[in-house]
Design a protein around this motif. Structure first.
Motif: not given
Length: 462
Positions: A435-441, A160-163, A397-405, A419-423
Motif C-alpha cells: 500500500p502507499d506509505a501513508s496507510r501506516s496505522r 497499533r496503540a495500547i489502551v 489462503l482461500a479468503l478473498p480479503v483480510v484487513r491488515v493493521a 502488520g497483523v490481520d483481524e485474527c
C-alpha cells in the motif's frame, strides 16, 4: 565529558505491553514539560529504564541494561523503575550510574519528574495534576481501593496503540511475582478509557489493544458490579456508530473463566472487536492448574465456548500461553495438556518451560521437573501448535480479503510493509504490491497469496 543537553532524555523499556504503554505516558509528560527525547541513550542526560521481574532472567536483563547504558554514557543520570525496581530496589541502587530507583508502585511520580518534590512524595500526581476517578456517570470506584495509576497517552510509537484499562493483580498464582510488584487490582473507569480511545482514533490509529495485568479482575474495585465485558460493550456502543468497518478493538490476554454466555453475546454482536482471543491458559491438566493457584477456572469450558463462537464467527484466531514442566507435573499431566490443546482450534501459542522465580511459593517446592524434561515437553507442545498454525495459514489462503493493521518500517529500498490481520496473523506485503506509505496505522484490505513460515504473504487491494 560529552556535550549533552541537560534537557534530553531517553527511555529504555523492558517487559510487557503495559510497561510500553507507561513509557509512552512518561515520554508525553516529559515532552510536555519541554524535555527533549534523544535518539539514543548515549545522547541523553537522563536515561529512564523500566524493568521487568516476571522471571529471574528478566531481572538480569534489567541489570544488564543499566550496565550497558552506563558503559555507553558514563555521564548519564540513570533512573531505574518498573517491577524489578519494586522487588529489589537496593540491588539496582548499587549499580554504576544509577541516581534514583523508583519502585513500580511509585512510577506515577515520574510523570512530573523534577517538577514538584511534594507531589512526588505523595505519589498520586498525573500529567494533569490530578488523580483519575472523578469522572461523572458510569461505575464509580470503591473508595477503599487504591487509585488507578494516572497514565494517559495521545500517541504511540507503533502501528497499533495500547489502551491500558487495568493494573495490578489480587490473585496469587504460585509461580507469579506480579502481585508483589504491581499491587492489588485497579480498574480504569470506562469514561476515561473511552476518552483515550477517541484521542488515539483521532490521531490516526485504527487498531486499539485493550490491555491490563489481569483483565479478569477488571471492575472488581468498583462500588457496583461491572466487569470487562461491560467495558467492551460500553466502548462498542459509543464507538461503533462512527468507527465500525474502519477501525477495530483487539482484546489482550484473557482467562478461560471469562468466556461464558456474556462473553459469547458481546463477541457475537460486536462490530468492532477483532475475531481473536488470547488465553492465559497455562495448562490443560486440572491438578496442575490447582497447584498453580489457578483452580478457579475449568479449562474444559473452552470446548463448548469455541464451538459456540465458531457458529457466530466462521474465522477467529485463538492463542494461548502455556507453561510446561511446572513443579509436580507428571508425564500424564503433560499428555493431558497435549490432548487438550490438540482438540481445540488454536491458531498459535506461546509455550514456555517453567522457570523458578525467587520470591514465589513454587520456586521453593522440592518436586521441580528436570530441565531437559521441561524442554522436551515444550518441544512436543510446540510441534502441535506449529501444525495448527500452518493449517490456519493454509486455510486463510482461500479468503478473498483480510484487513491488515499496516506498519511501515525502514526507508528507501529497505522499507517493508507488514502488520497483523483481524485474527492476529502476521502479514507481509509482497514487493510491488504494497500500500502507499501513508496507510501506516490504517486497516488495509489485502489478498492472501502464500503461506510463509508463520506468516502470510499478501497483496494490497488498495
Amino acid at each position: 565529558m560529552r556535550d549533552v543537553n541537560d534537557d534530553t532524555f531517553f527511555l529504555v523499556t523492558l517487559g510487557c505491553k503495559v510497561n510500553q504503554y507507561e513509557s509512552q505516558a512518561l515520554r508525553e509528560a516529559w515532552a510536555a514539560r519541554g524535555l527533549i527525547a534523544a535518539e539514543s541513550a548515549k545522547d541523553a542526560a537522563t536515561v529512564c529504564i523500566s524493568t521487568c521481574a516476571v522471571t529471574a532472567g528478566a531481572v538480569a536483563d534489567g541489570r544488564a541494561a543499566v550496565r550497558r547504558v552506563h558503559r555507553e554514557n558514563p555521564d548519564a543520570a540513570i533512573i531505574v523503575t518498573g517491577c524489578a525496581a519494586q522487588v529489589m530496589p537496593g540491588e539496582f541502587q548499587k549499580l554504576p550510574g544509577v541516581t534514583r530507583v523508583v519502585p513500580q508502585q511509585n512510577k506515577m511520580t515520574l510523570l512530573r519528574y523534577g517538577e514538584d518534590a511534594s507531589c512526588e512524595r505523595e505519589g498520586f500526581c498525573g500529567a494533569s495534576g490530578g488523580v483519575q476517578g472523578s469522572e461523572g456517570g458510569g461505575p464509580q470506584r470503591d473508595t477503599e481501593t487504591p487509585p488507578y495509576p494516572p497514565f494517559t497517552i495521545t500517541e504511540y510509537d507503533r502501528s497499533r496503540a495500547i489502551v491500558k484499562v487495568q493494573d495490578g493483580c489480587s490473585h496469587r498464582c504460585t509461580y507469579c511475582i506480579v502481585p508483589l510488584t504491581r499491587g492489588t487490582s485497579r480498574s480504569r473507569l470506562p469514561e476515561a478509557t473511552l476518552d483515550e480511545a477517541k484521542r488515539l482514533l483521532k490521531a490516526g490509529f485504527r487498531e486499539l489493544v485493550l490491555n491490563g495485568i489481569n483483565l479478569a479482575q477488571y471492575g472488581r474495585d468498583f462500588a457496583h458490579e461491572h466487569d470487562f465485558w461491560d467495558l467492551v460493550a460500553f466502548l462498542e456502543a459509543e464507538l461503533a456508530p462512527e468507527w465500525a468497518g474502519c477501525a477495530r478493538i483487539r482484546l489482550s490476554s484473557l482467562e478461560p473463566g471469562q468466556l461464558g454466555p456474556k462473553a459469547l453475546d458481546v463477541l457475537g454482536r460486536s462490530l468492532l472487536v477483532a475475531p481473536h482471543l488470547h488465553l492465559s491458559l497455562q495448562s490443560g491438566a486440572k491438578n496442575v492448574l490447582r497447584r498453580m493457584g489457578r483452580g478457579h477456572y475449568d479449562p474444559d469450558i473452552l470446548h463448548g465456548f469455541c464451538a459456540a463462537l465458531g457458529e457466530k464467527l466462521p474465522r477467529f484466531g485463538l492463542g494461548a500461553d502455556i507453561l510446561t514442566g511446572f513443579p509436580g507435573e507428571t508425564e500424564e499431566d503433560a499428555a493431558t495438556t497435549e490432548a487438550f490443546c490438540a482438540a481445540l482450534p488454536f491458531s498459535y501459542a506461546h509455550v514456555f518451560p517453567y522457570s523458578r522465580r525467587p520470591g514465589t511459593p513454587a520456586a521453593a517446592w522440592r518436586d521441580q521437573v528436570d530441565s531437559g524434561v521441561k524442554k522436551e515437553r515444550a518441544a512436543r507442545l510446540r510441534a502441535i501448535f506449529d501444525a495448527k498454525s500452518r493449517r490456519f495459514l493454509e486455510d486463510s489462503l482461500a479468503l478473498p480479503v483480510v484487513r491488515v493493521a499496516c506498519e511501515v518500517s525502514g526507508e528507501g529500498a529497505a522499507r517493508t510493509f507488514s502488520g497483523v490481520d483481524e485474527c492476529y496473523v502476521e502479514c507481509r506485503f509482497m514487493k510491488g504490491h504494497e500500500p502507499d506509505a501513508s496507510r501506516s496505522r490504517s486497516l488495509v484490505a489485502a489478498k492472501p497469496e502464500a503461506a510463509g513460515d508463520g506468516w502470510l504473504w499478501v497483496k494490497s487491494l488498495e
